[in-house]
Design a protein around this motif. Structure first.
Motif, PDB file in Angstrom:
ATOM      1  N   SER A 130      -3.855  15.002  -0.562  1.00 24.65           N
ATOM      2  CA  SER A 130      -4.526  13.761  -0.189  1.00 24.65           C
ATOM      3  C   SER A 130      -3.543  12.595  -0.136  1.00 24.65           C
ATOM      4  O   SER A 130      -3.528  11.821   0.832  1.00 24.65           O
ATOM      5  CB  SER A 130      -5.649  13.466  -1.184  1.00 24.65           C
ATOM      6  OG  SER A 130      -6.187  12.194  -0.952  1.00 24.65           O
ATOM      7  N   VAL A 131      -2.715  12.471  -1.169  1.00 25.94           N
ATOM      8  CA  VAL A 131      -1.778  11.341  -1.197  1.00 25.94           C
ATOM      9  C   VAL A 131      -0.702  11.508  -0.131  1.00 25.94           C
ATOM     10  O   VAL A 131      -0.263  10.522   0.466  1.00 25.94           O
ATOM     11  CB  VAL A 131      -1.165  11.145  -2.611  1.00 25.94           C
ATOM     12  CG1 VAL A 131      -0.122  12.184  -2.931  1.00 25.94           C
ATOM     13  CG2 VAL A 131      -0.563   9.743  -2.741  1.00 25.94           C
ATOM     14  N   ARG A 154       1.541   6.865  -6.726  1.00 20.69           N
ATOM     15  CA  ARG A 154       0.486   7.867  -6.984  1.00 20.69           C
ATOM     16  C   ARG A 154       1.022   9.281  -6.779  1.00 20.69           C
ATOM     17  O   ARG A 154       0.787  10.173  -7.587  1.00 20.69           O
ATOM     18  CB  ARG A 154      -0.692   7.593  -6.047  1.00 20.69           C
ATOM     19  CG  ARG A 154      -1.900   8.435  -6.305  1.00 20.69           C
ATOM     20  CD  ARG A 154      -3.070   7.961  -5.435  1.00 20.69           C
ATOM     21  NE  ARG A 154      -3.794   9.118  -4.978  1.00 20.69           N
ATOM     22  CZ  ARG A 154      -4.305   9.272  -3.781  1.00 20.69           C
ATOM     23  NH1 ARG A 154      -4.177   8.319  -2.881  1.00 20.69           N
ATOM     24  NH2 ARG A 154      -4.940  10.367  -3.451  1.00 20.69           N
ATOM     25  N   ARG A 155       1.797   9.472  -5.708  1.00 22.74           N
ATOM     26  CA  ARG A 155       2.388  10.796  -5.450  1.00 22.74           C
ATOM     27  C   ARG A 155       3.318  11.206  -6.588  1.00 22.74           C
ATOM     28  O   ARG A 155       3.268  12.325  -7.083  1.00 22.74           O
ATOM     29  CB  ARG A 155       3.155  10.802  -4.126  1.00 22.74           C
ATOM     30  CG  ARG A 155       3.757  12.185  -3.781  1.00 22.74           C
ATOM     31  CD  ARG A 155       4.768  12.116  -2.659  1.00 22.74           C
ATOM     32  NE  ARG A 155       5.907  11.281  -2.954  1.00 22.74           N
ATOM     33  CZ  ARG A 155       6.957  11.653  -3.705  1.00 22.74           C
ATOM     34  NH1 ARG A 155       6.995  12.830  -4.254  1.00 22.74           N
ATOM     35  NH2 ARG A 155       7.960  10.818  -3.897  1.00 22.74           N
ATOM     36  N   ALA A 203       0.879   4.156  -2.905  1.00 21.49           N
ATOM     37  CA  ALA A 203       0.661   5.566  -2.585  1.00 21.49           C
ATOM     38  C   ALA A 203       1.839   6.418  -3.049  1.00 21.49           C
ATOM     39  O   ALA A 203       1.659   7.529  -3.549  1.00 21.49           O
ATOM     40  CB  ALA A 203       0.423   5.740  -1.079  1.00 21.49           C
ATOM     41  N   LYS A 246      -0.224   8.550   7.088  1.00 26.56           N
ATOM     42  CA  LYS A 246      -0.993   7.569   7.871  1.00 26.56           C
ATOM     43  C   LYS A 246      -0.414   6.167   7.713  1.00 26.56           C
ATOM     44  O   LYS A 246      -0.287   5.423   8.685  1.00 26.56           O
ATOM     45  CB  LYS A 246      -2.461   7.577   7.433  1.00 26.56           C
ATOM     46  CG  LYS A 246      -3.237   8.781   7.881  1.00 26.56           C
ATOM     47  CD  LYS A 246      -4.653   8.730   7.348  1.00 26.56           C
ATOM     48  CE  LYS A 246      -5.385  10.027   7.613  1.00 26.56           C
ATOM     49  NZ  LYS A 246      -6.686  10.076   6.950  1.00 26.56           N
ATOM     50  N   LEU A 247      -0.064   5.803   6.475  1.00 25.76           N
ATOM     51  CA  LEU A 247       0.493   4.481   6.218  1.00 25.76           C
ATOM     52  C   LEU A 247       1.841   4.302   6.911  1.00 25.76           C
ATOM     53  O   LEU A 247       2.128   3.231   7.456  1.00 25.76           O
ATOM     54  CB  LEU A 247       0.631   4.243   4.720  1.00 25.76           C
ATOM     55  CG  LEU A 247      -0.676   4.025   3.956  1.00 25.76           C
ATOM     56  CD1 LEU A 247      -0.435   4.076   2.453  1.00 25.76           C
ATOM     57  CD2 LEU A 247      -1.316   2.707   4.359  1.00 25.76           C
ATOM     58  N   ARG A 267       0.834  -1.210   0.000  1.00 27.07           N
ATOM     59  CA  ARG A 267       0.000   0.000   0.000  1.00 27.07           C
ATOM     60  C   ARG A 267       0.866   1.256   0.000  1.00 27.07           C
ATOM     61  O   ARG A 267       0.545   2.245  -0.668  1.00 27.07           O
ATOM     62  CB  ARG A 267      -0.935  -0.016   1.212  1.00 27.07           C
ATOM     63  CG  ARG A 267      -2.016  -1.085   1.094  1.00 27.07           C
ATOM     64  CD  ARG A 267      -2.853  -1.268   2.345  1.00 27.07           C
ATOM     65  NE  ARG A 267      -3.365  -0.028   2.901  1.00 27.07           N
ATOM     66  CZ  ARG A 267      -3.678   0.120   4.195  1.00 27.07           C
ATOM     67  NH1 ARG A 267      -3.549  -0.894   5.034  1.00 27.07           N
ATOM     68  NH2 ARG A 267      -4.135   1.263   4.636  1.00 27.07           N
ATOM     69  N   GLU A 269      -5.156  16.728  -4.800  1.00 24.95           N
ATOM     70  CA  GLU A 269      -4.751  15.333  -4.920  1.00 24.95           C
ATOM     71  C   GLU A 269      -3.408  15.082  -4.250  1.00 24.95           C
ATOM     72  O   GLU A 269      -3.202  14.072  -3.589  1.00 24.95           O
ATOM     73  CB  GLU A 269      -4.689  14.911  -6.393  1.00 24.95           C
ATOM     74  CG  GLU A 269      -6.039  14.643  -7.010  1.00 24.95           C
ATOM     75  CD  GLU A 269      -6.790  13.530  -6.285  1.00 24.95           C
ATOM     76  OE1 GLU A 269      -6.206  12.439  -6.071  1.00 24.95           O
ATOM     77  OE2 GLU A 269      -7.960  13.752  -5.929  1.00 24.95           O
ATOM     78  N   ASP A 316      -2.264  10.331   3.032  1.00 25.77           N
ATOM     79  CA  ASP A 316      -2.330   8.862   3.005  1.00 25.77           C
ATOM     80  C   ASP A 316      -0.977   8.255   3.340  1.00 25.77           C
ATOM     81  O   ASP A 316      -0.888   7.298   4.114  1.00 25.77           O
ATOM     82  CB  ASP A 316      -2.792   8.367   1.625  1.00 25.77           C
ATOM     83  CG  ASP A 316      -4.251   8.679   1.333  1.00 25.77           C
ATOM     84  OD1 ASP A 316      -4.986   9.058   2.274  1.00 25.77           O
ATOM     85  OD2 ASP A 316      -4.646   8.541   0.154  1.00 25.77           O
ATOM     86  N   GLU A 375       1.140   3.771  10.565  1.00 26.29           N
ATOM     87  CA  GLU A 375       0.582   2.427  10.743  1.00 26.29           C
ATOM     88  C   GLU A 375       1.684   1.379  10.628  1.00 26.29           C
ATOM     89  O   GLU A 375       1.733   0.428  11.414  1.00 26.29           O
ATOM     90  CB  GLU A 375      -0.488   2.188   9.680  1.00 26.29           C
ATOM     91  CG  GLU A 375      -1.257   0.908   9.835  1.00 26.29           C
ATOM     92  CD  GLU A 375      -2.333   0.728   8.778  1.00 26.29           C
ATOM     93  OE1 GLU A 375      -2.766  -0.427   8.595  1.00 26.29           O
ATOM     94  OE2 GLU A 375      -2.760   1.717   8.145  1.00 26.29           O
TER      95      GLU A 375
END
Length: 183
Positions: free
Chosen positions: A166-167, A126-127, A123, A173-174, A119, A163, A170, A177
């Motif tokens: 947002s990424v 995507r970035r 991400a 957070k990842l 994940r 966007e 993300d 985690e």
């Protein structure tokens, strides 16, 4: 009586009925001396000892400890006598079903980390795509409906920034985690 023991070993029970109580207590590393060929690690445990003979068991000692290197000191408010020292591996007493459960839990956590790494990689890709798009895709000067206005460019820029924010959120957070899971 309160006592502070400084030890480098598992202080365990001897066979026989001489011990009236057994206390399992965690210890803390309080000093380390490093030598070219090894190290000395001192641990400290503070326990409240009942009257009579008591065995203090330290289970957080390295299994690679050389039993011949064990030294124990004690300080007490009252009389304290260290009668014997016994070292044994606690892990060797672990039940097979506990070992299997621990191995299964380890594999589950490893699988979760692998999935989380996937994940994170997605991400991050995507970035990179969003950043590359913002830099490399030329803005059109005309559309089917006529020339592109500064409002159109502004809207496109805001969409890209939205966007990207947002990424990045993300990813943060990842990463948190993943760090939590790894710990």
């Amino acid at each position: 009586m309160r006592a502070t023991l400084t030890a480098m070993a598992l202080i365990g029970p001897l066979s026989g009925p001489a011990f009236a109580a057994e206390i399992v207590s965690p210890s803390m590393i309080d000093r380390v001396t490093v030598y070219p060929d090894g190290a000395t690690v001192g641990r400290q445990v503070e326990v409240a000892l009942p009257a009579g003979d008591t065995t203090v068991v330290l289970r957080d000692i390295s299994p690679s400890l050389d039993p011949a290197s064990i030294r124990v000191e004690g300080v007490a408010e009252g009389r304290l006598s260290i009668g014997a020292i016994d070292a044994k591996l606690v892990d060797s007493q672990q039940r097979p079903e506990d070992r299997v459960a621990a191995q299964k839990r380890y594999q589950e956590l490893k699988d979760q980390l692998d999935a989380l790494d996937g994940r994170l990689e997605s991400a991050e890709t995507r970035r990179q795509f969003i950043e590359r798009y913002a830099k490399e895709v030329p803005f059109q000067t005309k559309t089917e409906n006529g020339p592109v206005t500064s409002l159109d460019w502004k809207a496109a820029g805001l969409d890209i920034l939205k966007e990207l924010d947002s990424v990045r959120a993300d990813l943060q957070k990842l990463r948190i985690e993943r760090r939590t899971l790894a710990e």
